[in-house]
Every structure is written in structure tokens, then in C-alpha cells.
Design an enzyme around this catalytic site. Structure first.
Site, PDB file in Angstrom:
ATOM      1  N   HIS A   1       2.190  11.040   1.466  1.00  0.00           N
ATOM      2  CA  HIS A   1       3.030  10.561   2.571  1.00  0.00           C
ATOM      3  C   HIS A   1       4.512  10.903   2.392  1.00  0.00           C
ATOM      4  O   HIS A   1       5.154  11.383   3.331  1.00  0.00           O
ATOM      5  CB  HIS A   1       2.868   9.050   2.721  1.00  0.00           C
ATOM      6  N   GLU A  10       0.692   8.033  -3.087  1.00  0.00           N
ATOM      7  CA  GLU A  10       1.476   7.683  -1.892  1.00  0.00           C
ATOM      8  C   GLU A  10       2.638   8.649  -1.697  1.00  0.00           C
ATOM      9  O   GLU A  10       2.945   9.057  -0.571  1.00  0.00           O
ATOM     10  CB  GLU A  10       1.969   6.243  -1.996  1.00  0.00           C
ATOM     11  N   HIS A  53       0.852  -1.193   0.000  1.00  0.00           N
ATOM     12  CA  HIS A  53       0.000   0.000   0.000  1.00  0.00           C
ATOM     13  C   HIS A  53       0.886   1.241   0.000  1.00  0.00           C
ATOM     14  O   HIS A  53       0.765   2.092  -0.858  1.00  0.00           O
ATOM     15  CB  HIS A  53      -0.940  -0.007   1.203  1.00  0.00           C
TER      16      HIS A  53
END
Length: 274
Positions: free
Chosen positions: A149, A145, A81
Site C-alpha cells: 500500500h 503494508e 491493519h
């Protein structure tokens, strides 16, 4: 990720990433050896150089998916993920630097000669919109992502590099994520405990947690289920000494409890895995 997590006492065990097997670390000239020994989420991290220790988001989560429908990735492998930085209390930052929200991830990796890394990502970093909440292609998930992040990691800012070249930090983010994932064979961990995908058998949450905790050397990962009680994710938690790429990852506990039912957790086989 949810917006609130209960804090658990951390129980840590070192995972030493050696220079012989780890991706090549940053140029360490901007950090002293002592700087790189400071562990995130400790009092020393509050005053340390945040180019050399992850701060204030000093929890790192390597998060993996089990995509049963559709069956993404090999039938005996969990997929990625992402790699997420959380604050030490379990809350987390998002989308911290829009100026570095690179959308051309494939072009960046190819430009840095990262064909092997890209091949791994194409096989094992797959987008399942039902879980990731990101519609589109695998590359769309990679962008998401990184933007959400990766841009929040203090040791992946351009100022952390003595000889910075454009988007190098994004390459380091993806390389380190894959490095960690390769060392977390979650399917094998569960299989060794007799926990295998099945359309008929179900499992107790305690059995799942005990299995991955023991495989993790004592740190309790977060085990996540869908609303239907289907196992979908495992999140592996670390503190970090040094930088995201090339640092020493220290196993620790999840900051909030599993949402899986106490009994009857479904771990379904992948359908039409590809």
C-alpha cells in the site's frame, strides 16, 4: 480487501490536522499553497501535481482490527491493519514500486530515531494472520503494508522531497498511520453506544454503522465481519488535501456495503489479550 466495491455518494466532514499535533509535514517547497489545497478525488486533482495531491488513488483508508482470538493488543483497544490508498471508484493499486519494498522496517525506524513510534506499533499494530492473510511476525505485517500500500502513494515518492534521504518516505507512512489511529478510539466510540464485547449479546449491523458514522462526523466507515458474523474490522475513509503526511483528511463514506449480517453480529471479547 475485496476486488469490487459499490460506489456510494460521499458525505464529507473536515478533520483538520494542525501543525501543533500532526507529524511534521514534508518540505513543502516543491508544492505551492494552492497545490496543497487541492482535494483528492475532485476534478481539480486530475490535473494537479501528483507530488502534492494523492492521485489517482485519492481515497485513504485507515483500517483497524478487532483481534478476539488470539487476543492481540490491549482488551479495550482496536489495533491497526494499515493505511491504504484506493482509487476514487473503490478499486485499488497494489505493490507499485518493488525498488522501495523495504523489508527492514524496524532498522529503518530505529535509524531515524523513531523509538516512540516503534513502541506504539509493537503494542497496537499486530499481525493476526487469520485476518491480515500475512503469516509471520508483526514486522512482517509492517513490511507487507508498506510494500503493498505505501509504495502506491503518489505523495510519498522520493521526488516529493527536496532533501531526500533513504527510506524517509516509509517513516512518514508509519508515522501518519499511527497519527490517524491515535485519533480513532473505535472501542470507546462503540462503548458509548452501549456496544461492548460480549460472549452472549449480539448487535444489529445498523446499530454498529450508525454508531461509527456519528462518531466520524457523518462519514460512513466500512464495518467488516468474518464469515461467522464476528466483527473484525472497521475501515475509516478519507479524501485528502495535500500530502499523506501532514495533509488535511476529509471524512467520507465507504465505497461498498458491510458484509455483516443485518442481525446477530458478534463482538467477542479478546481471549488472553496481550
Amino acid at each position: 480487501m475485496v476486488s469490487f466495491r459499490h460506489v456510494l455518494l460521499a458525505s464529507s466532514a473536515f478533520l483538520t490536522l494542525t501543525s501543533a499535533t500532526n507529524p511534521r509535514p514534508h518540505d513543502t517547497s516543491v508544492c505551492s499553497r494552492q497545490d496543497l489545497k487541492v482535494l483528492s478525488c475532485t476534478p481539480a486533482a486530475l490535473t494537479a501535481n501528483d507530488r502534492c495531491v494523492e492521485s489517482p488513488s485519492g481515497l485513504l483508508l485507515l483500517t483497524q482490527l478487532w483481534n478476539s482470538d488470539p487476543g492481540l493488543g490491549p482488551p479495550d483497544r482496536w489495533t491497526i491493519h494499515g493505511l491504504w490508498p484506493d482509487y476514487c471508484n473503490g478499486s485499488y493499486p497494489v505493490s507499485c514500486d518493488t525498488s522501495r519494498a523495504y523489508s527492514n522496517i524496524i532498522e529503518i525506524l530505529e535509524g531515524y530515531g523513531q523509538s516512540r513510534l516503534l513502541n506504539y506499533m509493537r503494542k497496537l499494530w499486530r499481525n493476526d494472520p487469520a485476518i491480515t492473510l500475512t503469516n509471520g511476525t508483526d514486522a512482517d505485517l509492517w513490511y507487507h503494508e508498506w510494500e503493498k500500500h505505501g509504495t502506491c502513494m503518489s505523495t510519498l515518492r522520493p521526488s516529493c522531497y527536496r532533501s531526500y534521504t533513504s527510506a524517509r518516505e516509509a517513516v512518514d507512512y508509519f508515522a501518519q498511520t499511527v497519527f490517524l489511529d491515535r485519533r480513532l478510539p473505535t472501542y470507546d466510540y462503540l462503548a458509548e453506544c452501549g456496544i461492548v464485547p460480549s460472549n452472549s449479546s449480539t448487535y444489529a449491523r445498523a446499530a454498529l454503522e450508525g454508531c461509527v458514522r456519528d462518531a466520524n462526523g457523518g462519514g460512513l466507515p466500512h464495518v467488516h465481519c468474518s464469515r461467522q458474523g464476528v466483527l473484525t474490522e472497521v475501515w475509516w475513509y478519507y479524501h485528502l488535501a495535500g500530502r499523506v503526511k501532514g495533509g488535511k483528511y476529509v471524512r467520507t463514506n465507504t465505497t461498498f456495503p458491510s458484509n455483516c449480517p443485518a442481525e446477530g453480529v458478534k463482538y467477542l471479547p479478546k481471549l488472553g489479550s496481550h
